[in-house]
Design a protein around this motif. Structure first.
Motif, PDB file in Angstrom:
ATOM      1  N   LYS A   1      -0.761   6.043  -1.631  1.00 29.27           N
ATOM      2  CA  LYS A   1      -0.327   6.983  -2.663  1.00 29.27           C
ATOM      3  C   LYS A   1      -1.361   6.980  -3.787  1.00 29.27           C
TER       4      LYS A   1
ATOM      5  N   LYS B   1      -6.415   7.118   0.712  1.00 32.50           N
ATOM      6  CA  LYS B   1      -5.403   8.160   0.862  1.00 32.50           C
ATOM      7  C   LYS B   1      -5.162   8.519   2.313  1.00 32.50           C
TER       8      LYS B   1
ATOM      9  N   ASN C   1       0.639   2.662   5.164  1.00 30.50           N
ATOM     10  CA  ASN C   1       0.707   2.128   3.805  1.00 30.50           C
ATOM     11  C   ASN C   1      -0.317   1.008   3.641  1.00 30.50           C
TER      12      ASN C   1
END
Length: 379
Positions: free
Chosen positions: A215, A210, A105
């Motif tokens: 996201k 990505k 993330n």
């Protein structure tokens, strides 16, 4: 037959060293008396430290640092025999390979651990640092790294902003009063395998966000945050980093290395080839075999295969490429001295099967290549 084997790693599958070993196994099944020189290599990303340690004398140093999610881990870097040159692979502290798939993330991952490795090298008296900045899990513009070196990145309430690219929009003030100035007296060479700017359609976030777990809805925000970050850097340090080629490398860490640490960007594969004296090995070779997990349009620009092929072409030595996957738009690679490109997959299979079978597939591919060459070599 003298064959130089110069592979990069197959990402998230096999190290460059393992790829080289399996190519050798396949070759020796056909040419048992061949003279093989294995030189695992990296373009500055993951595997860089292992590659240098395999080729030249390096003392490995283990340090406790923070991983991309600010958890304690042990990471290594190397010090060359001059005792003044450190070799740091950013992926060891801030790499994508340190995270599980569900942990990726770029909104929250940090380069703090990389800054800790740099600080340790300075503490040990190093006056030159070679840092490879590929393979990272981050999109924080190197903010975590500069925090670890003493910079204070403050919001409008004069509190430290949180780690990760998702919080750079909160940056209001950069306080350099406690920054470790030893780094400014150090020669910093940055091995960089991409030329992307920090922001925009070709920037760190929109091109690479990505694959770091970002996201789709977050990528525009990450890009906007880096744009804001660049403006703060310009206001504080007087350096406009947004559009410098390579500033977008490693989720924007290239920008921080240029602006805060005064580093000099160098093409990763060229730096590695020079450090490992690859041209000396290729001079007397009959054949060079290089390899990488995937070949695509990016392969032509600063990646391992292109660098090795150009060097071999200079010495008039033919090159054969082994890869896991061949994408479109690779025709130009044949103008660089590459004679043939071979994918290791020999029947329909999914990615997980290919990864599991990679050692045997590489061996079989190398064996088949040598089998094709054998009648001509013997004549």
């Amino acid at each position: 037959m003298n064959i130089v084997i110069v592979p990069d790693s197959f990402k998230e599958c096999l190290s460059a060293k393992a790829v080289a070993a399996n190519i050798s196994i396949g070759i020796l099944q056909v040419f048992p008396k061949a003279t093989l020189v294995e030189i695992p290599i990296s373009d500055g990303g993951e595997g860089m430290l292992e590659s240098i340690a395999y080729g030249i004398e390096v003392k490995l140093v283990t340090v406790e640092v923070m991983d991309p999610l600010m958890r304690n881990i042990e990471a290594q870097y190397g010090i060359l025999k001059d005792k003044k040159t450190a070799v740091i692979e950013m992926a060891k502290a801030s790499g994508l390979e340190l995270l599980k798939e569900e942990e990726k993330n770029p909104m929250i991952t940090s380069t703090y651990g990389t800054g800790q490795l740099i600080k340790d090298a300075l503490d040990k008296g190093c006056t030159k640092i070679i840092i490879g900045i590929g393979g990272t899990a981050t999109n924080d513009g190197g903010a975590g790294m500069v925090k670890a070196l003493g910079a204070r990145l403050l919001d409008s309430k004069e509190k430290l902003i949180k780690e990760g690219g998702g919080y750079l929009n909160e940056l209001h003030t950069i306080d350099m009063s406690n920054f470790d100035e030893r780094i400014l007296q150090c020669e910093l060479v940055v091995a960089c395998d991409v030329r992307n700017p920090l922001t925009g359609k070709n920037g760190a976030s929109l091109v690479y966000g990505k694959q770091k777990g970002g996201k789709t809805k977050d990528l525009e925000q990450l890009d906007a945050n880096l744009t804001h970050y660049a403006k703060c850097i310009d206001a504080t340090l007087g350096i406009a980093v947004a559009n410098i080629p390579g500033a977008g490398a490693a989720g924007g860490t290239g920008a921080a290395l240029l602006a805060f640490l005064k580093g000099k960007l160098s093409t990763g594969i060229e730096l590695m080839m020079e450090t490992l004296q690859l041209e000396e090995h290729i001079k007397n070779a009959d054949l060079v075999i290089t390899a990488e997990g995937k070949i695509d349009g990016q392969t032509l620009h600063g990646k391992t295969i292109a660098g090795v092929a150009k060097l071999a072409q200079k010495q008039h030595v033919p090159v054969i490429v082994i890869t896991g996957n061949i994408d479109d738009n690779i025709e130009e690679i044949y103008t660089m001295g590459v004679c043939a490109v071979h994918a290791i997959v020999n029947k329909p299979m999914n990615l997980s099967e290919a990864i599991a079978q990679a050692p045997n597939l590489i061996q079989q591919c190398a064996k088949n290549i040598m089998g094709t060459i054998a009648p001509f070599a013997r004549n």
